[in-house]
Each structure stands twice: as C-alpha cells, then as structure tokens.
Design an enzyme around this catalytic site. Structure first.
Site, PDB file in Angstrom:
ATOM      1  N   SER A 169       0.796  -1.374  -0.046  1.00 37.61           N
ATOM      2  CA  SER A 169      -0.105  -0.065   0.030  1.00 37.61           C
ATOM      3  C   SER A 169       0.824   1.343  -0.053  1.00 37.61           C
ATOM      4  CB  SER A 169      -0.988   0.051   1.155  1.00 37.61           C
ATOM      5  OG  SER A 169      -0.146   0.053   2.474  1.00 37.61           O
ATOM      6  N   ILE A 222       7.945   1.132  -1.713  1.00 39.43           N
ATOM      7  CA  ILE A 222       8.678   0.203  -2.743  1.00 39.43           C
ATOM      8  C   ILE A 222       7.535  -0.774  -3.217  1.00 39.43           C
ATOM      9  CG2 ILE A 222      10.122  -1.559  -3.177  1.00 39.43           C
ATOM     10  CD1 ILE A 222      12.009   0.165  -1.560  1.00 39.43           C
ATOM     11  N   ASN A 271       7.968  -7.898  -0.159  1.00 35.58           N
ATOM     12  CA  ASN A 271       8.539  -6.477   0.249  1.00 35.58           C
ATOM     13  C   ASN A 271       8.388  -6.085   1.651  1.00 35.58           C
ATOM     14  OD1 ASN A 271       8.771  -3.283  -0.414  1.00 35.58           O
ATOM     15  ND2 ASN A 271       6.836  -3.537   0.305  1.00 35.58           N
ATOM     16  N   SER A 300      18.226  -5.411   0.777  1.00 33.86           N
ATOM     17  CA  SER A 300      18.771  -4.057   0.857  1.00 33.86           C
ATOM     18  C   SER A 300      20.276  -3.940   0.660  1.00 33.86           C
ATOM     19  CB  SER A 300      18.285  -3.738   2.442  1.00 33.86           C
ATOM     20  OG  SER A 300      19.104  -2.346   2.613  1.00 33.86           O
ATOM     21  N   GLN A 340      20.927   0.088  13.274  1.00 37.79           N
ATOM     22  CA  GLN A 340      20.157  -1.040  12.377  1.00 37.79           C
ATOM     23  C   GLN A 340      20.577  -2.468  12.648  1.00 37.79           C
ATOM     24  OE1 GLN A 340      21.044   0.996   8.575  1.00 37.79           O
ATOM     25  NE2 GLN A 340      18.812   0.957   8.100  1.00 37.79           N
ATOM     26  N   TYR A 378      18.207  -4.735  12.232  1.00 39.88           N
ATOM     27  CA  TYR A 378      17.524  -4.634  10.935  1.00 39.88           C
ATOM     28  C   TYR A 378      18.272  -5.360   9.909  1.00 39.88           C
ATOM     29  CZ  TYR A 378      16.124  -2.384   6.414  1.00 39.88           C
ATOM     30  OH  TYR A 378      15.816  -2.032   5.188  1.00 39.88           O
ATOM     31  N   LYS A 396      17.852  -8.119   6.537  1.00 43.54           N
ATOM     32  CA  LYS A 396      17.982  -7.912   4.903  1.00 43.54           C
ATOM     33  C   LYS A 396      19.190  -8.905   4.304  1.00 43.54           C
ATOM     34  CE  LYS A 396      14.632  -5.176   4.324  1.00 43.54           C
ATOM     35  NZ  LYS A 396      13.574  -5.595   3.722  1.00 43.54           N
ATOM     36  N   THR A 421      19.426   3.881  -0.256  1.00 42.96           N
ATOM     37  CA  THR A 421      18.564   4.653   0.862  1.00 42.96           C
ATOM     38  C   THR A 421      17.255   5.407  -0.163  1.00 42.96           C
ATOM     39  OG1 THR A 421      20.591   5.183   2.199  1.00 42.96           O
ATOM     40  CG2 THR A 421      18.468   6.780   2.182  1.00 42.96           C
ATOM     41  N   ILE A 422      16.196   4.709  -0.172  1.00 47.87           N
ATOM     42  CA  ILE A 422      14.982   5.192  -0.877  1.00 47.87           C
ATOM     43  C   ILE A 422      13.933   5.886   0.096  1.00 47.87           C
ATOM     44  CG2 ILE A 422      13.193   4.627  -2.326  1.00 47.87           C
ATOM     45  CD1 ILE A 422      15.782   3.579  -3.323  1.00 47.87           C
ATOM     46  N   ASN A 457      11.883   5.368   6.383  1.00 54.31           N
ATOM     47  CA  ASN A 457      12.923   6.055   6.915  1.00 54.31           C
ATOM     48  C   ASN A 457      12.521   7.903   6.947  1.00 54.31           C
ATOM     49  OD1 ASN A 457      12.846   6.873   4.165  1.00 54.31           O
ATOM     50  ND2 ASN A 457      14.702   5.716   3.664  1.00 54.31           N
TER      51      ASN A 457
HETATM   52  C1  RM4 Z   1      17.456   0.594   4.069  1.00 53.87           C
HETATM   53  C2  RM4 Z   1      19.008   1.585   4.026  1.00 53.87           C
HETATM   54  C3  RM4 Z   1      18.510   2.761   4.029  1.00 53.87           C
HETATM   55  C4  RM4 Z   1      17.582   3.245   5.277  1.00 53.87           C
HETATM   56  C5  RM4 Z   1      16.521   2.357   5.074  1.00 53.87           C
HETATM   57  C6  RM4 Z   1      15.508   2.209   6.445  1.00 53.87           C
HETATM   58  O1  RM4 Z   1      17.949  -0.779   3.892  1.00 53.87           O
HETATM   59  O2  RM4 Z   1      19.673   1.115   5.315  1.00 53.87           O
HETATM   60  O3  RM4 Z   1      19.890   3.725   4.249  1.00 53.87           O
HETATM   61  O4  RM4 Z   1      17.026   4.500   5.200  1.00 53.87           O
HETATM   62  O5  RM4 Z   1      17.013   0.778   5.077  1.00 53.87           O
END
Ligand code: RM4
Length: 254
Positions: A15, A18, A91, A144, A154, A157, A161, A189-190, A195
């Site tokens: 929704s 990406i 995703n 990622s 992170q 996180y 990934k 960084t999208i 973010n």
């Molecule tokens: C991506 C990458 C980006 C961050 C996002 C949350 O994998 O680390 O820099 O902004 O995650």
C-alpha cells in the site's frame, strides 16, 4: 512494452513505498495485482484504484506478515480472485532505528518476525502454489544494501536483510527444478515511510546523499523497473541473483 501481460502478481507491503511502486508498475505492464498490507485501509484502497485505473484487476488483503497464516491466506485469496500466482514480490519490512546496547527485546523480535520470518512464509506459500500450478514463476524479494553493509542504529535490521538475500539464494536452488526463479533487489536509501523520521535529520540526509554517485536519494519508483524486470521473462535465466538499486552508494568508498 508490457512485460507482465496477463500475469497474476502478489506484493506484500503493497500500500505504500516500494511495494506500492512495484504493484502499480506490475499493473502498468499488464498484470493483475494483489497487495498485502498491514495498516492503512485508505492507502490500500488508493493503490487498488490506481491499478484498476490502468485496466487491471486489483485485490487488497490486510494481514500481518509476521503470522504464517497471513501468507497462506494471501495466496489463497489471490488464487480465488485471479485463478493463479505467477509472481510474488516479498517487500514488507520495518526498520525502527534504535541504538544497539539498549535495544529492546520486543523491537528485535518484531523486526525479525516481519522482515525475515514474514518473507520466508510468503515465499514458501507462493512457491507451493506455483509448484501446484506446474508452470514455474518468479519470486522477487526486497532485501537491501543493508544486506551488505551495516548501520549503527540498524543492528536488528541489517541481519534480516542479509537473511532475505540468503533466503533467495537457497530458494533459487530448491525451486529451480520447478522453473521458479528467485532473486533479490537491494535498494539503497530510498525515501519512503520506513525512513521518513530518520531522514528528517538534515545533516544525516546530506551525509547519505553525499555518498551517492548519482547525486540523489532514491524514490520508490526507482525500484519498479528492476522488480518488473526480475519478475518478467526478460530475466528468464536469472535466479539466485542480487541487484543493487542504490545510485552507486555501495561501491562509493572514495
Ligand atoms: C535501507 C537502508 C537505508 C535506510 C532504510 C531504512 O535498507 O539502510 O539507508 O534508510 O533501510
């Protein structure tokens, strides 16, 4: 050129961000699209409206990807609506930035369950349906750049990934005999919801941008083309691969 004509494409976290770009991109290429989403009914509805405005069928199914049953339910609902599953775009993900030493257990647990367990269940459910159909398929996971490099805030996180990337490599081996291709995109960084707060810090935003040879942060639509490509027959001999979509950030040491 419509690369996914008549295909049934499923997208998790579809929704926003990406996932939304991938869903609408697939519709632009002739696919019927089902999206999984976790929260905003309005955002899901607006995504379906865009898909339908492109002349394609759309379906939105709310569910928490951390729960195994969400995956089997999502696939079943898509089959009920479209008759088959040709592509799964896994995703859905979260990244609640937090320091390492006092990282709460629940934050670690939730991040692993959404990002890694959720991907595993969705990939497995889609693969089982594809195998039953007997006509192959394509699975694209959104890993990622953070599968390859770290982040101070992170630590919970980046391993997820890396795990998603590794899952695609192993799934590619397990599913090759069924004609099912499994690949990862590795966004840099999208700018998305994930973010928005982190990049509200202008100094950090400037630092991240300065590392990118193409000179700008990415946008969700920058991922639509690479995902559609890996989902399509244009990538017929591509499986187990990882495609960086990062403006050159990863390779830019100096
Ligand atoms: C991506 C990458 C980006 C961050 C996002 C949350 O994998 O680390 O820099 O902004 O995650």
């Amino acid at each position: 050129m419509r690369l996914l004509e008549g295909k049934s494409v499923l997208v998790t976290g579809g929704s926003t961000g990406i996932g939304r770009a991938a869903a609408i991109g697939a519709a632009r290429h002739g696919a019927n699209v089902a999206i999984n989403y976790a929260s905003s009914d309005d955002k899901a509805a607006s995504c379906i409206a865009e898909i339908e405005a492109l002349g394609q069928k759309g379906l939105a199914v709310k569910g928490d990807v951390a729960l195994p049953e969400t995956a089997t339910d999502f696939v079943a609902r898509a089959v009920e609506a479209f008759g088959r599953v040709d592509v799964m775009v896994s995703n859905a993900g979260i990244c609640p930035f937090h320091a390492f030493l006092d990282m709460p257990v629940e934050t670690v647990d939730r991040t692993f369950r959404v990002n890694l367990h959720g991907a595993y269940y969705m990939v497995q459910a889609a693969a089982n349906q594809m195998v039953a159909q007997g006509e192959g398929g394509a699975i694209v996971a959104v890993s990622s750049i953070s599968a390859l490099v770290g982040g101070e805030f992170q630590t919970h996180y980046t391993p997820t990934k890396a795990g998603v990337h590794s899952l695609m490599q192993s799934a590619a081996i397990a599913l090759g005999r069924h004609g099912i291709r499994c690949n990862s995109v590795l966004p840099g960084t999208i700018l998305t919801e994930i973010n928005k707060d982190d990049l509200a810090d202008q100094a950090k935003r400037d630092r991240m941008t300065a590392r990118i040879p193409l000179g700008r942060l990415g946008e969700a639509d920058d991922l639509a083309g690479p995902i559609v490509f890996l989902a399509s027959d244009m990538a017929a001999y591509v499986t187990g691969a990882a495609l960086l979509v990062d403006g050159g950030a990863f390779v830019n040491l100096q």
